[in-house]
Design a protein around this motif. Structure first.
Motif, short mmCIF file in Angstrom:
data_model
loop_
_atom_site.label_atom_id
_atom_site.label_comp_id
_atom_site.label_asym_id
_atom_site.label_seq_id
_atom_site.Cartn_x
_atom_site.Cartn_y
_atom_site.Cartn_z
N LEU A 31 0.82 -1.20 0.00
CA LEU A 31 0.00 0.00 0.00
C LEU A 31 0.86 1.26 0.00
CD1 LEU A 31 -2.83 -1.08 2.45
CD2 LEU A 31 -3.10 -0.52 0.03
N ARG A 32 1.95 1.26 0.77
CA ARG A 32 2.81 2.44 0.80
C ARG A 32 3.51 2.64 -0.54
NH1 ARG A 32 2.52 4.81 5.38
NH2 ARG A 32 2.06 3.67 7.31
N GLU A 33 3.84 1.54 -1.21
CA GLU A 33 4.40 1.65 -2.55
C GLU A 33 3.38 2.25 -3.51
OE1 GLU A 33 6.14 -1.25 -6.11
OE2 GLU A 33 5.83 -2.05 -4.09
N ARG A 34 2.12 1.86 -3.32
CA ARG A 34 1.04 2.42 -4.15
C ARG A 34 0.91 3.92 -3.91
NH1 ARG A 34 -3.39 0.04 -6.70
NH2 ARG A 34 -5.17 1.43 -7.05
N LEU A 35 1.03 4.35 -2.66
CA LEU A 35 0.97 5.78 -2.36
C LEU A 35 2.08 6.55 -3.07
CD1 LEU A 35 0.10 6.01 1.46
CD2 LEU A 35 -1.31 6.75 -0.47
N GLU A 36 3.27 5.96 -3.12
CA GLU A 36 4.39 6.59 -3.81
C GLU A 36 4.09 6.74 -5.30
OE1 GLU A 36 7.17 7.92 -2.73
OE2 GLU A 36 6.80 7.49 -0.61
N ARG A 37 3.49 5.70 -5.88
CA ARG A 37 3.16 5.77 -7.30
C ARG A 37 2.09 6.84 -7.56
NH1 ARG A 37 3.19 0.06 -6.94
NH2 ARG A 37 0.92 0.03 -7.13
#
Length: 242
Positions: free
Chosen positions: A204-210
């Motif tokens: 999820l945090r990777e998704r936020l970065e994207r």
């Protein structure tokens, strides 16, 4: 008057290939080029700005939506164009909000005590009610190998132990953030009871970065998009773009 630009000039200025520039014109992303007496295309600064705007949009919302937006914006009034771009920002904001909600859900799940030895099990109806989903969703997740309930009784009724309930909660949280089945399989494959929420949180945090990167790309495309709208030829000039 500005010096006409060749196809190769537009390509160099935007990072596209010559063929990609022609394809963007054919698809309606770029305004139609003028033609020189010898038949060669003659582009201008507005074509460069349109190509740059499309590049930013494609990075933010994907090429299909970007193409549709460019065609829509080029034929729109300033008010309608601003509304169309605002909707793209709103969509990214919605994605971000859903992802943050999923992170909050995971934090709640991780804070709950997990005691697989307690023997507590839930029926499919009880689990669906606890997650706020339909029982058909649980069956679908099972068919996609995201959940594995036990079968009990002569009718093979589904029951979910503590580990299965924890996995179902993670799946529900990620689904609320818009994750598709393939991405869910990758996360669930790494789950080990509630400890698996660490992997879900990282995803999820990777998704936020994207999403943040896409938002920045959309902001950068804004200036070029504004120029595309402002410099549209008036109805009396329409005959020049042939």
């Amino acid at each position: 008057m500005e010096r006409p630009l060749r196809t190769v000039d537009v390509a160099r200025a935007t990072g596209y290939s010559v063929q990609q520039v022609r394809d963007l014109e054919r698809l309606g992303v770029l305004p139609p080029a003028d033609r020189e007496p010898n038949g060669y295309r003659a582009y201008g600064a507005r074509h460069v700005r349109a190509a740059r705007a499309y590049r930013g949009l494609a990075a933010a919302v994907g090429p299909v939506v970007a193409r549709r937006a460019m065609i829509e914006v080029r034929g729109a009034t300033l008010v309608d164009a601003a509304a169309a771009v605002g909707e793209l920002h709103a969509q990214l904001a919605t994605e971000r909000a859903r992802t943050l909600q999923a992170l909050d859900a995971l934090a709640t799940i991780r804070a709950e005590p997990a005691d697989p030895s307690s023997g507590a099990v839930l029926t499919i109806t009880e689990l669906a009610d606890a997650l706020g989903v339909r029982t058909s969703a649980l069956r679908h997740w099972e068919a996609e190998h995201l959940l594995t309930p036990e079968r009990v009784g002569s009718l093979g009724a589904r029951v979910y132990d503590a580990a299965a309930v924890a996995t179902a909660r993670v799946v529900a949280a990620l689904r609320s953030a818009g994750y598709g089945i393939p991405a869910l399989r990758a996360v669930v494959g790494a789950l080990d009871g509630l400890d698996g929420t660490v992997d879900a949180e990282a995803a999820l945090r990777e998704r936020l970065e994207r999403i943040a990167g896409r938002s920045v790309a959309l902001l950068r495309a804004g200036a070029d998009l504004a120029a595309v709208v402002v410099e549209q030829p008036s109805p009396g000039d329409a005959g020049r773009d042939r």
